[in-house]
Write a protein that holds these residues in place. Sequence first.
Motif, mmCIF file in Angstrom:
data_model
loop_
_atom_site.group_PDB
_atom_site.id
_atom_site.type_symbol
_atom_site.label_atom_id
_atom_site.label_comp_id
_atom_site.label_asym_id
_atom_site.label_seq_id
_atom_site.Cartn_x
_atom_site.Cartn_y
_atom_site.Cartn_z
ATOM 1 N N TYR A 182 8.008 12.124 -2.280
ATOM 2 C CA TYR A 182 8.475 10.996 -1.221
ATOM 3 C C TYR A 182 7.377 10.022 -0.871
ATOM 4 O O TYR A 182 6.238 10.422 -0.699
ATOM 5 C CB TYR A 182 8.803 11.912 0.195
ATOM 6 N N ARG A 183 7.965 8.890 -1.234
ATOM 7 C CA ARG A 183 7.027 7.579 -1.449
ATOM 8 C C ARG A 183 6.976 6.938 -0.008
ATOM 9 O O ARG A 183 8.073 6.898 0.570
ATOM 10 C CB ARG A 183 7.113 6.500 -2.237
ATOM 11 N N ILE B 183 0.826 -1.093 0.028
ATOM 12 C CA ILE B 183 -0.006 0.145 -0.015
ATOM 13 C C ILE B 183 0.756 1.118 0.103
ATOM 14 O O ILE B 183 1.954 1.049 0.810
ATOM 15 C CB ILE B 183 -0.933 0.069 1.347
ATOM 16 N N TRP B 184 0.670 2.009 -0.733
ATOM 17 C CA TRP B 184 1.897 3.493 -1.024
ATOM 18 C C TRP B 184 0.787 4.621 -1.440
ATOM 19 O O TRP B 184 -0.154 4.571 -2.215
ATOM 20 C CB TRP B 184 3.014 2.890 -1.910
ATOM 21 N N GLY B 185 1.654 5.875 -0.772
ATOM 22 C CA GLY B 185 1.150 7.012 -1.481
ATOM 23 C C GLY B 185 2.393 8.000 -1.116
ATOM 24 O O GLY B 185 3.503 7.394 -1.017
ATOM 25 N N GLU B 186 2.142 9.176 -1.885
ATOM 26 C CA GLU B 186 3.399 10.081 -1.958
ATOM 27 C C GLU B 186 3.025 11.346 -1.178
ATOM 28 O O GLU B 186 1.781 11.831 -1.245
ATOM 29 C CB GLU B 186 3.651 10.282 -3.245
ATOM 30 N N VAL B 187 3.967 11.976 -0.698
ATOM 31 C CA VAL B 187 3.868 13.350 -0.067
ATOM 32 C C VAL B 187 5.042 14.231 -0.523
ATOM 33 O O VAL B 187 5.839 13.639 -1.251
ATOM 34 C CB VAL B 187 3.947 13.123 1.358
ATOM 35 N N LEU C 163 -0.146 13.360 -2.271
ATOM 36 C CA LEU C 163 -0.246 13.820 -3.662
ATOM 37 C C LEU C 163 -0.839 13.036 -4.794
ATOM 38 O O LEU C 163 -0.281 12.477 -5.674
ATOM 39 C CB LEU C 163 1.525 14.119 -4.105
ATOM 40 N N GLY C 164 -2.086 12.861 -4.243
ATOM 41 C CA GLY C 164 -2.612 11.730 -5.057
ATOM 42 C C GLY C 164 -3.468 10.808 -4.113
ATOM 43 O O GLY C 164 -3.110 10.488 -3.119
#
Length: 492
Positions: free
Chosen positions: A211-212, A175-179, A253-254
């Motif tokens: 940054y992931r 599970i991933w997201g970015e900032v 960021l998404g």
Amino acid sequence: MGDGDTLFDALVIGAGPAGVSAALRLQQLGHSVLLVERSAVWPRAQVGEALTPGVRNIIELLDANDALAEVPHVAHAGSRVLWRSRTPDLLQQAGSAIVDRGRFDAALLALARRRGVELEQPARLLHLAGAAGDWRASLLCAETRCRQVRARYILDASGRGAASRIDCAPRLAAIWGEVDQSALAQLDGATQVEALEHGWLWAGCLPGRRYRLMLVCDPHAARQAGTAAPEARLRAACANSQLLRAAAGLPLLGAVQMCSATPYLAPDSWQDGRLKLGDAAFALDPVSSSGVEKAMRFSLQAAVALHTVLGDERPERHALARRFFEGRLVEACARHAHWTEAYYGQAWCADQPFWQARARCEAVGDGAERPELLAALSTERARLAGYQPPELKPLAGLNPARPLRLHGGAAIVELPCVVDDRVCLQQALDHPHLERPLAFLENEALFPHLARLAQPLPLAQLLQMLADCMPGHKAERIAAWLWQRGLLESVG
């Protein structure tokens, strides 16, 4: 001549690093290649971004240094790892980098086109008929045009989706997201890796000041516990961590994304006239960042296996190429599973169910149609588990006055190896002090020279025999290497 009369040596399905590496290598070896990519949106969004140092020699072999020189990347700024204890360790890995994987994939694809690899994109395979040596493929190109082509072999690098597979470890989800990287300036751009009781976190800088944040966990356990949606799970994991607590409340960021991350092997990776590459053939546990490297390297090995068959289609050559291909596939999965078992077992929370299941696991799944492949995987893992590096003997103990012979525990076996870009059988040395049989040392074939050591031979005569076909300094180093590891023993 119409499209339907065009015969390609290989039809490669999928233009990720695995597919393009195979296409480039086959083109280097003189073969005609048609590359088919179904995605119209290019480059595609990617999960993996890290490139390990071993990718460099792959790029050099493909003569792709210039093409990739301008791909945006972030030099590895070191890692802060909280794994063996609750105190972080600072680690450095020279030569690693985090790249813009979309730009990396696009640069490889552009290089393939410049080199003469034909591309259909977007295009998908509608129908396949025929057999090895003369496949007839129907393609739908750009959703409007049908194209009929012929190909001697099919290479499937289309990604995950195997109908049958052997899972090399319990299931995992990523599970991933970015900032925005600027919001975490206190991390100094370093990669963060932290073991948690129910999974682990990875975070690192990407090109473009992103940054992931990634959580790797057990999807079944999360569902059984009624855990919230993926974004909430990712934020909760960060909040419960030491290294990434500051990221828990940051705006993303998404959308947060999720995918399977279970390591596996597809038992049908070699079919008559059809080979699988990349994620279609195998996937590694993401606890290592070497997935892209291993996929590209295996594609190069597959290209050599196919080159061997294309140059000599006798049944015995076909069987040898297949043995080599499946041997490299099993070895890649077994070695990685052995390493990850040990790494999971070192975690500070190794007594928790998530970690216990991954520190001691067996390959499971659909091995019914290829029981010998499942057996080979188990045998290789057992060999690796039982291997103990030998204690090196001092060179001072090598008495030139006493003849030498191969150690009594040594055996001479036949091993499929690559020689002059083709697979051939090579005599190799096997011994409990070796992780795997050894056919070459310092790029020199050990046999048939060492076969003479079944009988005692003076050191000077051994060195002269080796020096007849290689530089003298290599002969001396090879003799010393074999002696220190107990593969040679003195007589008398």
